[in-house]
Scaffold this motif. Structure first.
Motif, PDB file in Angstrom:
ATOM      1  N   GLU A 121     -21.637  28.970 -30.129  1.00  0.00           N
ATOM      2  CA  GLU A 121     -22.041  28.121 -28.918  1.00  0.00           C
ATOM      3  C   GLU A 121     -22.842  29.343 -27.949  1.00  0.00           C
ATOM      4  OE1 GLU A 121     -20.706  25.217 -25.940  1.00  0.00           O
ATOM      5  OE2 GLU A 121     -19.494  25.389 -28.094  1.00  0.00           O
ATOM      6  N   ARG A 122     -24.573  28.498 -27.599  1.00  0.00           N
ATOM      7  CA  ARG A 122     -25.516  29.461 -26.709  1.00  0.00           C
ATOM      8  C   ARG A 122     -24.474  30.142 -25.401  1.00  0.00           C
ATOM      9  NH1 ARG A 122     -27.576  28.028 -22.590  1.00  0.00           N
ATOM     10  NH2 ARG A 122     -28.191  25.882 -21.675  1.00  0.00           N
ATOM     11  N   LYS A 123     -24.450  30.469 -24.353  1.00  0.00           N
ATOM     12  CA  LYS A 123     -24.460  30.704 -22.983  1.00  0.00           C
ATOM     13  C   LYS A 123     -24.376  29.910 -22.246  1.00  0.00           C
ATOM     14  CE  LYS A 123     -23.430  33.808 -19.663  1.00  0.00           C
ATOM     15  NZ  LYS A 123     -24.375  32.941 -18.246  1.00  0.00           N
ATOM     16  N   LYS A 124     -24.206  29.126 -21.405  1.00  0.00           N
ATOM     17  CA  LYS A 124     -24.709  28.669 -20.590  1.00  0.00           C
ATOM     18  C   LYS A 124     -24.532  28.195 -18.535  1.00  0.00           C
ATOM     19  CE  LYS A 124     -22.648  24.949 -23.300  1.00  0.00           C
ATOM     20  NZ  LYS A 124     -22.213  25.847 -24.091  1.00  0.00           N
ATOM     21  N   PRO A 125     -25.342  28.600 -18.238  1.00  0.00           N
ATOM     22  CA  PRO A 125     -25.872  29.128 -17.032  1.00  0.00           C
ATOM     23  C   PRO A 125     -24.407  29.004 -15.640  1.00  0.00           C
ATOM     24  CG  PRO A 125     -27.177  27.707 -17.322  1.00  0.00           C
ATOM     25  CD  PRO A 125     -26.502  27.292 -18.296  1.00  0.00           C
ATOM     26  N   GLY A 126     -24.169  29.705 -15.219  1.00  0.00           N
ATOM     27  CA  GLY A 126     -22.720  30.170 -14.411  1.00  0.00           C
ATOM     28  C   GLY A 126     -21.511  30.652 -14.379  1.00  0.00           C
ATOM     29  N   LEU A 127     -21.690  30.369 -15.989  1.00  0.00           N
ATOM     30  CA  LEU A 127     -20.706  30.407 -16.950  1.00  0.00           C
ATOM     31  C   LEU A 127     -20.126  31.931 -17.478  1.00  0.00           C
ATOM     32  CD1 LEU A 127     -19.927  27.322 -18.715  1.00  0.00           C
ATOM     33  CD2 LEU A 127     -19.235  28.070 -16.824  1.00  0.00           C
ATOM     34  N   LYS A 128     -18.936  32.388 -17.653  1.00  0.00           N
ATOM     35  CA  LYS A 128     -19.064  33.561 -18.534  1.00  0.00           C
ATOM     36  C   LYS A 128     -19.490  33.404 -19.959  1.00  0.00           C
ATOM     37  CE  LYS A 128     -15.826  35.853 -14.808  1.00  0.00           C
ATOM     38  NZ  LYS A 128     -16.502  36.626 -13.682  1.00  0.00           N
ATOM     39  N   LYS A 129     -18.575  32.769 -20.356  1.00  0.00           N
ATOM     40  CA  LYS A 129     -19.724  32.530 -21.907  1.00  0.00           C
ATOM     41  C   LYS A 129     -19.993  31.201 -21.714  1.00  0.00           C
ATOM     42  CE  LYS A 129     -15.906  34.616 -24.487  1.00  0.00           C
ATOM     43  NZ  LYS A 129     -14.991  35.363 -25.370  1.00  0.00           N
ATOM     44  N   ALA A 130     -19.835  31.155 -23.136  1.00  0.00           N
ATOM     45  CA  ALA A 130     -20.188  29.335 -23.779  1.00  0.00           C
ATOM     46  C   ALA A 130     -19.279  28.584 -22.800  1.00  0.00           C
ATOM     47  CB  ALA A 130     -20.626  29.059 -24.708  1.00  0.00           C
ATOM     48  N   ARG A 131     -18.069  28.908 -22.864  1.00  0.00           N
ATOM     49  CA  ARG A 131     -17.485  27.676 -21.827  1.00  0.00           C
ATOM     50  C   ARG A 131     -16.296  28.617 -20.527  1.00  0.00           C
ATOM     51  NH1 ARG A 131     -15.888  22.850 -26.369  1.00  0.00           N
ATOM     52  NH2 ARG A 131     -18.146  23.424 -27.409  1.00  0.00           N
ATOM     53  N   ARG A 132     -16.635  29.741 -21.356  1.00  0.00           N
ATOM     54  CA  ARG A 132     -15.045  30.052 -19.972  1.00  0.00           C
ATOM     55  C   ARG A 132     -15.731  30.234 -18.538  1.00  0.00           C
ATOM     56  NH1 ARG A 132     -12.050  32.041 -16.891  1.00  0.00           N
ATOM     57  NH2 ARG A 132     -11.304  34.393 -16.707  1.00  0.00           N
ATOM     58  N   ALA A 133     -15.235  29.894 -17.688  1.00  0.00           N
ATOM     59  CA  ALA A 133     -15.484  29.207 -16.386  1.00  0.00           C
ATOM     60  C   ALA A 133     -15.285  30.783 -15.352  1.00  0.00           C
ATOM     61  CB  ALA A 133     -14.791  27.850 -15.488  1.00  0.00           C
ATOM     62  N   PRO A 134     -15.607  31.329 -14.216  1.00  0.00           N
ATOM     63  CA  PRO A 134     -15.531  32.599 -13.383  1.00  0.00           C
ATOM     64  C   PRO A 134     -13.687  32.054 -13.515  1.00  0.00           C
ATOM     65  CG  PRO A 134     -18.256  31.989 -12.944  1.00  0.00           C
ATOM     66  CD  PRO A 134     -17.144  30.518 -14.137  1.00  0.00           C
ATOM     67  N   GLN A 135     -12.554  33.064 -13.000  1.00  0.00           N
ATOM     68  CA  GLN A 135     -11.559  33.049 -12.575  1.00  0.00           C
ATOM     69  C   GLN A 135     -11.915  32.234 -10.823  1.00  0.00           C
ATOM     70  OE1 GLN A 135      -9.238  36.123 -12.413  1.00  0.00           O
ATOM     71  NE2 GLN A 135      -7.140  34.945 -11.369  1.00  0.00           N
ATOM     72  N   PHE A 136     -11.122  30.666 -10.925  1.00  0.00           N
ATOM     73  CA  PHE A 136     -11.184  29.927  -9.771  1.00  0.00           C
ATOM     74  C   PHE A 136      -9.959  30.942  -8.441  1.00  0.00           C
ATOM     75  CE2 PHE A 136      -9.152  26.945  -7.129  1.00  0.00           C
ATOM     76  CZ  PHE A 136     -10.108  26.544  -5.994  1.00  0.00           C
ATOM     77  N   SER A 137     -10.841  31.327  -7.204  1.00  0.00           N
ATOM     78  CA  SER A 137     -10.324  31.472  -6.069  1.00  0.00           C
ATOM     79  C   SER A 137     -10.277  30.856  -4.755  1.00  0.00           C
ATOM     80  CB  SER A 137     -10.924  33.292  -5.868  1.00  0.00           C
ATOM     81  OG  SER A 137     -10.255  33.463  -4.546  1.00  0.00           O
ATOM     82  N   LYS A 138      -8.604  30.396  -4.498  1.00  0.00           N
ATOM     83  CA  LYS A 138      -8.291  29.059  -2.805  1.00  0.00           C
ATOM     84  C   LYS A 138      -9.164  30.258  -2.044  1.00  0.00           C
ATOM     85  CE  LYS A 138      -5.089  25.502  -3.173  1.00  0.00           C
ATOM     86  NZ  LYS A 138      -4.033  25.277  -3.303  1.00  0.00           N
TER      87      LYS A 138
END
Length: 139
Positions: A121-138
């Motif tokens: 699957e192609r990588k999406k903008p704003g994500l690290k991989k196709a579905r992996r989002a950057p780690q959320f920091s509170k």
């Protein structure tokens, strides 16, 4: 036995690999990109996976298999070669297609005729991989 020394072709695809397979009447030698299959593929399990259609149809000692494959890794290339061998065997067995002991009736339930369409699957903008989002920091 193979009919009047005719050559049978099949093309297989898997992931990003493309294999052009040529079945030539012979003794069962398998050549991939000019090398012996055991020399080209690093694992015996891949070789076993590759020859399954030949074993299922009892044509392993009837044909020499010559393969030109490019793209992808060993697993994808093995899958592409297997599909190419299957399609070449179906080409060889064309006159018997409707009969009770046709290759199609053996290969279809084993799942060799269907092309595995899963690709990366192609990588999406704003994500690290196709579905992996950057780690959320509170904070």
């Amino acid at each position: 036995m193979a009919k009047n020394n005719t050559v049978y072709y099949g093309t297989g695809k898997r992931k990003t690999s493309i294999a052009k397979v040529k079945l030539v009447p012979g003794k069962g030698k398998i050549t991939v990109n000019g090398k012996d299959v055991h020399e080209y593929l690093p694992y015996e399990t891949l070789v076993m996976d590759l020859v399954q259609p030949l074993d299922l149809t009892n044509t392993r000692e009837i044909f020499d298999v010559e393969v030109s494959v490019k793209g992808g890794g060993f697993s994808g290339q093995t899958g592409a070669i297997r599909l190419g061998i299957t399609r070449a065997l179906l080409e060889y067995d064309k006159p018997n297609e409707g009969s009770e002991n046709s290759f199609r009736k053996l290969l279809k339930p084993a799942g060799f005729i269907t092309r595995d369409s899963r690709i990366k699957e192609r990588k999406k903008p704003g994500l690290k991989k196709a579905r992996r989002a950057p780690q959320f920091s509170k904070r």
